[in-house]
Scaffold this active site. Sequence first.
Site, PDB file in Angstrom:
ATOM      1  N   CYS A   1      -6.544   2.016   5.654  1.00 26.28           N
ATOM      2  CA  CYS A   1      -7.249   0.774   5.897  1.00 26.28           C
ATOM      3  C   CYS A   1      -6.642   0.212   8.117  1.00 26.28           C
ATOM      4  O   CYS A   1      -5.618   0.634   8.225  1.00 26.28           O
ATOM      5  CB  CYS A   1      -6.735  -0.603   4.649  1.00 26.28           C
ATOM      6  SG  CYS A   1      -5.102  -1.081   5.415  1.00 26.28           S
TER       7      CYS A   1
ATOM      8  N   CYS B   1      -2.266  -0.626   7.613  1.00 25.19           N
ATOM      9  CA  CYS B   1      -1.540   0.736   7.373  1.00 25.19           C
ATOM     10  C   CYS B   1      -1.787   1.906   8.256  1.00 25.19           C
ATOM     11  O   CYS B   1      -1.059   2.212   8.892  1.00 25.19           O
ATOM     12  CB  CYS B   1      -1.786   1.560   5.855  1.00 25.19           C
ATOM     13  SG  CYS B   1      -1.150   0.678   4.629  1.00 25.19           S
TER      14      CYS B   1
ATOM     15  N   HIS C   1       1.067  -0.835   0.212  1.00 28.78           N
ATOM     16  CA  HIS C   1      -0.059   0.136  -0.090  1.00 28.78           C
ATOM     17  C   HIS C   1       0.831   1.271  -0.342  1.00 28.78           C
ATOM     18  O   HIS C   1       1.754   1.537   0.663  1.00 28.78           O
ATOM     19  CB  HIS C   1      -1.113   0.677   1.328  1.00 28.78           C
ATOM     20  CG  HIS C   1      -2.030  -0.913   1.363  1.00 28.78           C
ATOM     21  ND1 HIS C   1      -2.875  -0.995   2.526  1.00 28.78           N
ATOM     22  CD2 HIS C   1      -2.457  -2.441   0.341  1.00 28.78           C
ATOM     23  CE1 HIS C   1      -3.639  -2.633   2.525  1.00 28.78           C
ATOM     24  NE2 HIS C   1      -3.101  -3.300   0.770  1.00 28.78           N
TER      25      HIS C   1
ATOM     26  N   GLU D   1       1.009   3.950   1.535  1.00 26.88           N
ATOM     27  CA  GLU D   1       1.590   4.348   3.148  1.00 26.88           C
ATOM     28  C   GLU D   1       2.894   3.732   3.792  1.00 26.88           C
ATOM     29  O   GLU D   1       3.479   3.921   4.498  1.00 26.88           O
ATOM     30  CB  GLU D   1       0.403   3.753   4.383  1.00 26.88           C
ATOM     31  CG  GLU D   1      -1.004   5.332   3.713  1.00 26.88           C
ATOM     32  CD  GLU D   1      -1.606   4.717   3.047  1.00 26.88           C
ATOM     33  OE1 GLU D   1      -2.856   4.953   3.104  1.00 26.88           O
ATOM     34  OE2 GLU D   1      -1.987   3.322   2.483  1.00 26.88           O
TER      35      GLU D   1
END
Length: 167
Positions: free
Chosen positions: A80, A83, A46, A48
């Site tokens: 999410c 993260c 992801h 992040e």
Amino acid sequence: MDEAFDLAREALAAGEVPIGCVFTHQGSIVARSRNTVTETKNGTRHAELNCIDQVLEANSKEKAEQIFREMTVIATVEPCILCLAALRKLGVRNLIYGCSNDKFGGCGSVLDIHHMAAYDGELAITKGVRAEEAINLIKTFYTGLNPNAPITRSNKKKKLESSTAPQ
């Protein structure tokens, strides 16, 4: 936020979920990334987490710890659960994001990670910054067909419709 949206559009062009993220520290961008899940075939890539890796690779452990505590995370979509838990574990205290993440959001859309007792310090959250723009990017992605997604009934129908459409 402009840079985060540029990264989200880059992700969309690459067939990724269009999420972009930047980390700022003392007024400068110290990390920038987009989702690379499809590209790397790694579900944890992801935006992040990619940014976290950049900070860790560019700094000593002590300097990275200081940066994480003092930086601001700017993302096009609510981080999410995974993260946000990572960001909180690192001591991040400032987050700005565009639209909510109703499927996986860690800022209260699905789970309130930022209020869990396991994390020290408060997390200041500013949400809804250019939310409509972020939603439109997400909608654009999901109206297309991800070639690496498992074939579900709805995807089979999309493939059938697109392969039988007049040329």
